[in-house]
Design an enzyme around this catalytic site. Sequence first.
Site, PDB file in Angstrom:
ATOM      1  N   HIS A  41      14.886   3.352   3.276  1.00  0.00           N
ATOM      2  CA  HIS A  41      14.889   1.947   2.866  1.00  0.00           C
ATOM      3  C   HIS A  41      15.583   1.060   3.882  1.00  0.00           C
ATOM      4  CE1 HIS A  41      14.995  -1.545   0.271  1.00  0.00           C
ATOM      5  NE2 HIS A  41      16.301  -1.599   0.395  1.00  0.00           N
ATOM      6  N   THR A  65       2.133   4.455  -4.327  1.00  0.00           N
ATOM      7  CA  THR A  65       3.133   4.440  -5.394  1.00  0.00           C
ATOM      8  C   THR A  65       4.326   3.557  -5.055  1.00  0.00           C
ATOM      9  OG1 THR A  65       4.034   6.470  -4.411  1.00  0.00           O
ATOM     10  CG2 THR A  65       2.615   6.719  -6.348  1.00  0.00           C
ATOM     11  N   ARG A  66       4.976   3.044  -6.117  1.00  0.00           N
ATOM     12  CA  ARG A  66       6.252   2.345  -6.010  1.00  0.00           C
ATOM     13  C   ARG A  66       7.128   2.769  -7.191  1.00  0.00           C
ATOM     14  NH1 ARG A  66       4.189   1.374  -1.910  1.00  0.00           N
ATOM     15  NH2 ARG A  66       4.123  -0.551  -0.677  1.00  0.00           N
ATOM     16  N   HIS A  90       0.835  -1.202   0.000  1.00  0.00           N
ATOM     17  CA  HIS A  90       0.000   0.000   0.000  1.00  0.00           C
ATOM     18  C   HIS A  90       0.878   1.263   0.000  1.00  0.00           C
ATOM     19  CE1 HIS A  90       0.967  -0.701   4.204  1.00  0.00           C
ATOM     20  NE2 HIS A  90       0.689   0.554   4.452  1.00  0.00           N
ATOM     21  N   CYS A 142       4.426   0.335   6.915  1.00  0.00           N
ATOM     22  CA  CYS A 142       4.244  -0.892   6.157  1.00  0.00           C
ATOM     23  C   CYS A 142       5.272  -1.899   6.660  1.00  0.00           C
ATOM     24  CB  CYS A 142       4.386  -0.663   4.654  1.00  0.00           C
ATOM     25  SG  CYS A 142       6.057  -0.276   4.107  1.00  0.00           S
ATOM     26  N   LYS A 171       8.021  -3.720  -7.764  1.00  0.00           N
ATOM     27  CA  LYS A 171       8.200  -3.414  -9.192  1.00  0.00           C
ATOM     28  C   LYS A 171       8.296  -4.675 -10.041  1.00  0.00           C
ATOM     29  CE  LYS A 171      12.044  -1.290  -8.093  1.00  0.00           C
ATOM     30  NZ  LYS A 171      12.302  -1.834  -6.709  1.00  0.00           N
ATOM     31  N   LYS A 173       6.652  12.565  -1.302  1.00  0.00           N
ATOM     32  CA  LYS A 173       6.639  11.348  -0.486  1.00  0.00           C
ATOM     33  C   LYS A 173       8.072  10.860  -0.294  1.00  0.00           C
ATOM     34  CE  LYS A 173       5.138   6.492  -0.749  1.00  0.00           C
ATOM     35  NZ  LYS A 173       4.464   5.503  -1.625  1.00  0.00           N
TER      36      LYS A 173
END
Length: 375
Positions: free
Chosen positions: A266, A47-48, A44, A311, A344, A262
């Site tokens: 990582h 965007t990715r 969710h 997430c 992706k 956004k």
Amino acid sequence: MHYDVIVIGAGSMGMAAGYFLAKSGKKTLLLDSFSPPHNKGSHHGETRIIRHAYGEGGEYVPLALQAQKLWNDLEEMTGISLFSATGVLNVGHEKTDFIQNIISSSKTYSLPLETLASPEVNKRWPGITIPAKYIGCFEPASGILKCESCIRAYRTLAEQHGATLLMDSKVNELSVHDQRVTVKTEAQTFSSDALVISAGAWSRDLFSMLGLNLPLNPVRKTFAWFDAGENLYNHTNFPAFTFATSQGFYYGFPSIDGSGLKVGRHDGGQSIDPDKSIPEFGQLDEDRTDLRNFLNHYMPSVKKLKYGKTCMYTLTPDEDFIIDLHPVYSNVAIAAGFSGHGFKFSSAVGQILSELISSGKTEQNIAPFSLDRFN
């Protein structure tokens, strides 16, 4: 009821696999503890990024290119806008493995790439300030996927091809005997000839039911949107980005339709039990300060925090994927440990899982993602 294939976990990889299996004529059942797309896992947040000249290693490039082709196909089949070619700017010290992998893979696969010194980056995108020791590698053909829309599109097509979806159905028992799979939820028992497991942070417990003890570590991750000047950060003139900095590895997206910039980190994160309550964004001090410190260094024009979300990543020790057949049960395909950079690829991974179930092999090179590396 008996099926040709049962897919446990109908998120990004599983939903794509369900589509390809159903399209191939397999009587397919997809089971999920929730109802994808949802906000309980790893897919969710709107965007990715999809990158082609891949900093994590050249072995990912063919998979990324196949995934892009399949996303384009999905757009064409559904008429839904799923991909935006904003370009992706990768920033870091020239000598880092991440940047060197991008440069070398772009040469190996003849991918478009602009290598820019720091003054060129700062001039071209005034919303960015990077130090002299950093460079930018801009991929003009890469961009952004609308992650929830991608899953909805595959869900619609899977059902159109006859797949059965049972959502809010947690698997409690799982076994394989004489090439026959038995799956039990709280309410029902199903059987099948073959099985796909792609259950994200919940994969470890399912694998243990089939005698696999895999080093999978679910971690809590955060990302947030910030008020940003549309003249600097709008998606029509500002790219998606990754920054490999001395403070950590960050990624982000331009402001799309006024949503704000956004940003997420990582690396890092706290190990979690996915079945327990996860602290919401802002409940930990570093949720705000970490992203704020990054912006202060590299995008100082970005101002107020709008809101954030959490997430999960499911990490392998080497942060490479697991895509393979079960070492004992040749009718069981598994996909797990996507370590925060898997979405992706989910179109291509779904196709691979369908191929593994149908023929025991795939046209893609999945040797780097084998279970054997954990022996």
